[in-house]
Scaffold this motif. Structure first.
Motif, PDB file in Angstrom:
ATOM      1  N   LEU A  85       7.217  -1.156   3.333  1.00  0.00           N
ATOM      2  CA  LEU A  85       6.178  -1.838   2.723  1.00  0.00           C
ATOM      3  C   LEU A  85       5.996  -3.051   3.798  1.00  0.00           C
ATOM      4  O   LEU A  85       5.019  -3.447   3.987  1.00  0.00           O
ATOM      5  N   THR A  86       6.901  -3.500   4.411  1.00  0.00           N
ATOM      6  CA  THR A  86       6.844  -4.789   5.293  1.00  0.00           C
ATOM      7  C   THR A  86       6.299  -3.996   6.642  1.00  0.00           C
ATOM      8  O   THR A  86       5.534  -4.948   7.391  1.00  0.00           O
ATOM      9  N   ARG A  90      -0.742  -1.606   6.559  1.00  0.00           N
ATOM     10  CA  ARG A  90      -1.785  -2.375   7.133  1.00  0.00           C
ATOM     11  C   ARG A  90      -2.815  -3.092   6.192  1.00  0.00           C
ATOM     12  O   ARG A  90      -2.458  -2.987   4.902  1.00  0.00           O
ATOM     13  N   PRO A  91      -3.403  -4.005   6.683  1.00  0.00           N
ATOM     14  CA  PRO A  91      -4.213  -4.837   5.805  1.00  0.00           C
ATOM     15  C   PRO A  91      -5.332  -4.213   5.060  1.00  0.00           C
ATOM     16  O   PRO A  91      -5.457  -4.720   3.829  1.00  0.00           O
ATOM     17  N   ASP A  92      -5.613  -2.818   5.467  1.00  0.00           N
ATOM     18  CA  ASP A  92      -6.852  -2.204   4.617  1.00  0.00           C
ATOM     19  C   ASP A  92      -6.211  -1.384   3.604  1.00  0.00           C
ATOM     20  O   ASP A  92      -6.766  -0.850   2.744  1.00  0.00           O
ATOM     21  N   ALA A 110      -3.764   6.176  10.789  1.00  0.00           N
ATOM     22  CA  ALA A 110      -3.373   6.393   9.341  1.00  0.00           C
ATOM     23  C   ALA A 110      -3.723   7.823   9.091  1.00  0.00           C
ATOM     24  O   ALA A 110      -5.071   7.794   8.844  1.00  0.00           O
ATOM     25  N   ASP A 111      -3.139   8.953   9.087  1.00  0.00           N
ATOM     26  CA  ASP A 111      -3.628  10.059   8.935  1.00  0.00           C
ATOM     27  C   ASP A 111      -3.224  10.482   7.453  1.00  0.00           C
ATOM     28  O   ASP A 111      -2.451   9.884   6.823  1.00  0.00           O
ATOM     29  N   LEU A 112      -3.826  11.436   7.002  1.00  0.00           N
ATOM     30  CA  LEU A 112      -3.640  12.130   5.518  1.00  0.00           C
ATOM     31  C   LEU A 112      -2.137  12.302   5.480  1.00  0.00           C
ATOM     32  O   LEU A 112      -1.642  12.046   4.223  1.00  0.00           O
ATOM     33  N   HIS A 140      -2.384   2.371  -6.061  1.00  0.00           N
ATOM     34  CA  HIS A 140      -3.818   2.279  -6.489  1.00  0.00           C
ATOM     35  C   HIS A 140      -4.712   2.016  -5.072  1.00  0.00           C
ATOM     36  O   HIS A 140      -5.911   2.461  -4.841  1.00  0.00           O
ATOM     37  N   ALA A 141      -4.204   0.884  -4.603  1.00  0.00           N
ATOM     38  CA  ALA A 141      -5.101   0.158  -3.376  1.00  0.00           C
ATOM     39  C   ALA A 141      -5.024   1.478  -2.451  1.00  0.00           C
ATOM     40  O   ALA A 141      -6.254   1.752  -1.507  1.00  0.00           O
TER      41      ALA A 141
END
Length: 391
Positions: A85-86, A90-92, A110-112, A140-141
């Motif tokens: 998590l740290t 990413r911010p998105d 960031a791939d699937l 959820h995000a």
């Protein structure tokens, strides 16, 4: 069940007494996260760290706790979760692919495939009571971002943004696994709908109706790739998909046992080398061997699915005659054979490590044990322990 008691006893001792302590003592970095590999001599190998390894190690130690390991499983799982998590988020809301040992980003893509494992780790940690409600929000995000950025117009997801081809079935297999993990954790929305879509995608587009085998590579419209990649069939993935489609019944109320059985049958009929008894890496669409290497993960996936079918056969044999009971024993024999092959890979001088590649001549490649394999081993041994000692 008595037919697998000896195998379960060995697996429990290997896990509890050797592997889990070693990969926590040596495989974790006190500064954060888990190492990628441990040398066969027993020392950690410094290397950049992939997200998938951190996510898989979170699962390993959460599962260890569920199995009753008396060691510090909660501390180990939290250790990997905190690093994930740290350092990877990413911010998105998506998760980057690779960081240095100190957490510095090295590959921000960031791939699937990696998003699937992030989602999987979040589910496992939440189910274990780690992270509080924050993990549900993070999941959820992540799913919201996947639906907005990587949604495929026909079904499933793109590989990455911008689009890359070919599309692959493998990341969707792990997305299905991750969504199933959230359903099992008691949170169905939106994960059950995503899981149903992936199951339908597999049944209607990814599986070759002529053979029952699932393909690996597809064009942008979910047709088998026109080049030779379109004919690649990996036995290990036949077994993994078979296991997951079997779970669609209890988790989604969708009966895909026929597809599951055909996948398993294709993998065992064509993918097991009779000389080594091991599942090879790749076949063509007709079932001919195109890559004879036998990776450890394929053996564990064969074992896990064989165990599920053995358990079902055992359940179905209740109250039948002697002939029916004898027929039900055949899947247990298949599971024992798969276990025996898997165990060969775990025969190392330092207990708790493994070898990854068995060559056609029957020799193993001498290389460090990859942490990524632990997830496969634990997922198979967890089923073994539960089949052999049912509630």
């Amino acid at each position: 069940m008595a037919l697998l008691e000896a195998e379960a006893r060995w697996a429990r001792e290997w896990l509890f007494d050797a592997a889990l302590p070693l990969w926590w003592r040596v495989g974790s970095d006190p500064e954060g996260g888990f190492h990628e590999k441990i040398a066969l001599s027993g020392e950690a190998v410094p290397a950049p760290r992939r997200l998938r390894v951190q996510a898989r190690q979170v699962y390993v130690y959460v599962e260890a706790g569920r199995l009753g390991w008396p060691g510090p499983w909660r501390e180990a799982a939290a250790h990997g979760l905190d690093f994930l998590l740290t350092c990877y988020r990413r911010p998105d809301g998506l998760f980057r692919m690779l960081v240095a040992a100190d957490g510095t980003p090295l590959d921000d893509r960031a791939d699937l495939y990696d998003q699937a494992f992030a989602l999987f780790a979040l589910a496992q940690a939440h189910r274990a009571g780690l992270g509080g409600g924050d993990l549900v929000g993070a999941a959820h995000a992540l799913m919201d971002r996947l639906m907005s950025d990587l949604r495929h117009p026909l079904a499933g997801f793109e590989e990455a943004l911008p689009r890359t081809l070919p599309l692959r079935s493998n990341p969707h297999m792990h997305m299905l696994e991750a969504n199933f993990a959230w359903i099992a954790a008691g949170i169905a929305d939106p994960f059950a709908d995503v899981a149903r879509e992936i199951v339908d995608l597999a049944a209607n587009r990814l599986i070759d109706p002529a053979t029952g085998a699932i393909g690996e590579y597809f064009d942008g419209d979910w047709r088998f790739s026109a080049d030779t990649e379109g004919g690649v069939r990996e036995p290990g993935h036949q077994f993994e998909w078979a296991y997951l489609l079997d779970l669609a019944g209890p988790l989604l109320g969708a009966d895909h046992r026929q597809e599951s059985q055909r996948l398993y049958a294709f993998g065992t009929r064509h993918g097991i080398d009779p000389a080594r008894g091991a599942a090879v890496f790749a076949l063509d669409a007709a079932g001919r061997v195109i890559d004879p290497r036998a990776r450890l993960w394929a053996q564990t996936e064969r074992l896990r699915t064989a165990l599920v079918f053995a358990r079902a056969a055992g359940d179905d044999s209740a109250g039948v005659d002697a002939a029916g009971i004898e027929a039900a024993r055949a899947p247990f024999a298949a599971a024992r054979e798969a276990f025996a092959v898997t165990r060969r890979y775990l025969d190392t001088d330092v207990a708790g490590l493994w070898r990854d590649q068995l060559l056609p001549d029957g020799s193993f490649v001498e290389e460090a044990a990859p942490a990524s394999s632990f997830y496969h081993i634990v997922s198979a041994f967890a089923v073994l322990l539960r089949v052999a000692t049912p509630d």
